[in-house]
Motif scaffolding. Structure first.
Motif, short mmCIF file in Angstrom:
data_model
loop_
_atom_site.label_atom_id
_atom_site.label_comp_id
_atom_site.label_asym_id
_atom_site.label_seq_id
_atom_site.Cartn_x
_atom_site.Cartn_y
_atom_site.Cartn_z
N LEU A 16 -10.29 -40.84 -42.86
CA LEU A 16 -9.40 -41.70 -43.63
C LEU A 16 -10.09 -42.43 -44.58
CD1 LEU A 16 -6.51 -42.30 -41.26
CD2 LEU A 16 -6.71 -40.94 -43.16
N ALA A 17 -11.16 -43.16 -44.20
CA ALA A 17 -12.02 -44.04 -44.92
C ALA A 17 -12.46 -43.47 -46.08
CB ALA A 17 -13.17 -44.43 -44.15
N ARG A 18 -12.89 -42.05 -46.03
CA ARG A 18 -13.24 -41.34 -47.30
C ARG A 18 -12.01 -40.90 -48.35
NH1 ARG A 18 -17.76 -38.38 -48.59
NH2 ARG A 18 -17.75 -37.62 -50.66
N ARG A 19 -10.89 -40.81 -47.55
CA ARG A 19 -9.79 -40.47 -48.45
C ARG A 19 -9.17 -41.74 -49.30
NH1 ARG A 19 -8.65 -35.01 -48.57
NH2 ARG A 19 -8.28 -34.12 -46.67
N ALA A 20 -9.61 -43.00 -48.64
CA ALA A 20 -9.03 -44.06 -49.13
C ALA A 20 -10.18 -44.45 -50.28
CB ALA A 20 -9.20 -45.44 -48.16
N VAL A 48 -3.48 -47.88 -47.30
CA VAL A 48 -2.07 -47.44 -47.04
C VAL A 48 -1.76 -46.28 -47.25
CG1 VAL A 48 0.30 -47.97 -46.98
CG2 VAL A 48 -1.42 -49.87 -46.71
N LEU A 49 -2.11 -45.86 -48.50
CA LEU A 49 -1.95 -44.53 -49.18
C LEU A 49 -2.71 -43.29 -48.36
CD1 LEU A 49 -1.71 -45.33 -52.92
CD2 LEU A 49 0.40 -44.70 -51.36
N ALA A 50 -3.81 -43.48 -47.88
CA ALA A 50 -4.61 -42.68 -47.27
C ALA A 50 -3.88 -42.10 -45.96
CB ALA A 50 -6.05 -43.31 -47.01
N ALA A 51 -3.68 -43.41 -45.21
CA ALA A 51 -2.82 -43.30 -43.75
C ALA A 51 -1.48 -42.45 -44.05
CB ALA A 51 -2.58 -44.83 -43.29
N ILE A 183 5.83 -52.68 -47.24
CA ILE A 183 5.52 -53.57 -48.18
C ILE A 183 4.03 -54.02 -48.35
CG2 ILE A 183 6.31 -56.14 -48.59
CD1 ILE A 183 8.36 -54.93 -45.97
N ASP A 184 3.93 -53.98 -49.57
CA ASP A 184 2.31 -54.40 -50.01
C ASP A 184 2.58 -55.79 -50.43
OD1 ASP A 184 -0.18 -54.42 -51.11
OD2 ASP A 184 0.22 -53.70 -52.67
N PHE A 185 1.96 -56.45 -49.54
CA PHE A 185 2.01 -58.06 -49.67
C PHE A 185 0.56 -58.54 -50.26
CE2 PHE A 185 2.32 -62.64 -49.11
CZ PHE A 185 3.43 -62.68 -49.15
N ASN A 186 0.43 -58.52 -51.27
CA ASN A 186 -0.88 -58.89 -51.97
C ASN A 186 -0.90 -60.17 -52.54
OD1 ASN A 186 0.35 -58.77 -54.66
ND2 ASN A 186 -0.34 -56.33 -54.70
N ASP A 187 0.31 -60.79 -52.43
CA ASP A 187 0.60 -62.40 -53.00
C ASP A 187 0.24 -62.41 -54.68
OD1 ASP A 187 1.65 -64.83 -52.71
OD2 ASP A 187 -0.45 -65.52 -52.03
N ASP A 218 -3.05 -56.37 -41.25
CA ASP A 218 -4.11 -56.00 -42.24
C ASP A 218 -3.86 -54.73 -43.05
OD1 ASP A 218 -6.17 -56.06 -44.06
OD2 ASP A 218 -7.78 -56.83 -42.70
N GLY A 219 -3.49 -54.78 -44.30
CA GLY A 219 -3.37 -53.55 -45.15
C GLY A 219 -4.90 -52.72 -45.24
N ASN A 220 -5.80 -53.62 -45.18
CA ASN A 220 -7.11 -52.84 -45.69
C ASN A 220 -7.85 -52.74 -44.27
OD1 ASN A 220 -6.70 -55.08 -48.16
ND2 ASN A 220 -7.02 -52.81 -48.58
N ASP A 221 -7.31 -52.59 -43.25
CA ASP A 221 -7.98 -52.35 -41.91
C ASP A 221 -7.18 -51.00 -41.67
OD1 ASP A 221 -8.46 -51.77 -39.30
OD2 ASP A 221 -8.45 -53.95 -38.62
N LEU A 222 -7.97 -49.80 -41.62
CA LEU A 222 -7.37 -48.60 -41.46
C LEU A 222 -6.73 -48.38 -39.94
CD1 LEU A 222 -9.66 -46.11 -43.72
CD2 LEU A 222 -7.17 -46.37 -43.77
N ASP A 223 -7.67 -48.77 -39.14
CA ASP A 223 -7.08 -48.64 -37.62
C ASP A 223 -5.78 -49.22 -37.60
OD1 ASP A 223 -9.36 -47.06 -36.97
OD2 ASP A 223 -10.49 -48.75 -36.26
#
Length: 285
Positions: A16-20, A48-51, A183-187, A218-223
């Protein structure tokens, strides 16, 4: 295709990391074609899209309108560059079309339009309508007796739209346990930080009060992202589910991450190659 079968791409051994990372790279390459684009959002939401496409969703790359698919709705039309990148990665769009991004007669206009692009379920925008459409799609699938999920990706800015909360009430009222709102919360909004424009906090309490099962990760933590998808899909209650993903604009390209304005981040002509080179340094296995 049997109803319970996932696409071959979702069963491959690519991490998934490579997909992202691939999604981020494709988005940067498309941005370079036009010299502009909503790159900050694409880089931030890539995990999020990769997952979504390589862990959670059921679909057939060869038949984007396969009735047995889960539905992925992009409420945020200006995130189209991110969706095109994952549709290419999933084999729904040919990567050869990357160089046509935003051009006349392209199947990939700068703001997403469902009539143009295979795999794009709705035309996203004006903002705030995606969740209402998702409620209708989820109700329709229920009436068909389908067990498929509807995923609606929306922005934190859309939390300021009354139509979003009307849809939230309807989703809970109709017990749409097949509906998952992402919900993408990037503020970040066009005029500044979302929390300064119109704060939606306490956000989880609001979704819970509206009758939803709610999580925030955390939307940038794939796990953490994968675990949240699994918890949402497997939740035993009969209510819809919401996942708030805190993401970092321009994630993966540090010199862009620190830009003061990232809603429509300015990338100079000579910086596209630099951004790709910096991304290459962090390429996962």
């Amino acid at each position: 295709m049997p109803e319970d079968q996932r696409p071959p791409s979702a069963l491959s051994n690519v991490s998934l990391a490579r997909r992202a990372w691939n999604i981020r790279r494709k988005a940067l390459l498309m941005g370079e074609v036009q010299g502009q684009g909503y790159i900050g959002q694409a880089l931030g939401i890539a995990d999020v899209l990769a997952a979504s496409y390589f862990h959670a969703l059921r679909y057939d790359p060869a038949d984007p309108e396969w009735e047995g698919r889960d539905r992925f709705l992009l409420s945020i039309g200006h995130y189209a560059i991110a969706l095109y990148a994952v549709l290419m990665e999933a084999g729904i769009l040919p990567e050869e079309e990357l160089e046509t991004y935003g051009m006349d007669d392209s199947r990939m206009p700068m703001s997403g339009m469902a009539s143009y692009t295979p795999g794009m379920e709705i035309t996203g925008g004006s903002l705030g309508h995606g969740l209402g459409i998702a409620v209708g799609v989820a109700m329709g699938l229920k009436r068909k007796g389908s067990d498929r999920f509807v995923y609606n990706l929306m922005s934190d800015g859309e939390l300021g739209e009354g139509s979003t909360w009307e849809a939230a009430m309807a989703g809970a009222h109709h017990k749409l346990d097949n509906l998952i709102c992402l919900i993408d919360f990037n503020d970040q909004q066009a005029d500044g930080k979302s929390t300064q424009m119109l704060s939606a906090e306490p956000l989880l309490d609001k979704w819970t009060a509206f009758g939803w099962h709610a999580q925030r990760v955390d939307g940038n933590d794939l796990d953490a992202v994968v675990a949240a998808f699994d918890a949402a899909r497997n939740h035993p209650g009969d209510q819809p589910r919401a996942i708030v993903f805190d993401t970092l604009m321009c994630k993966g390209v540090p010199f862009l991450e620190t830009r003061e304005i990232t809603h429509f981040v300015r990338v100079e002509k000579d910086e596209w190659a630099k951004a790709l080179a910096v991304l290459e340094e962090g390429k996962p296995a």
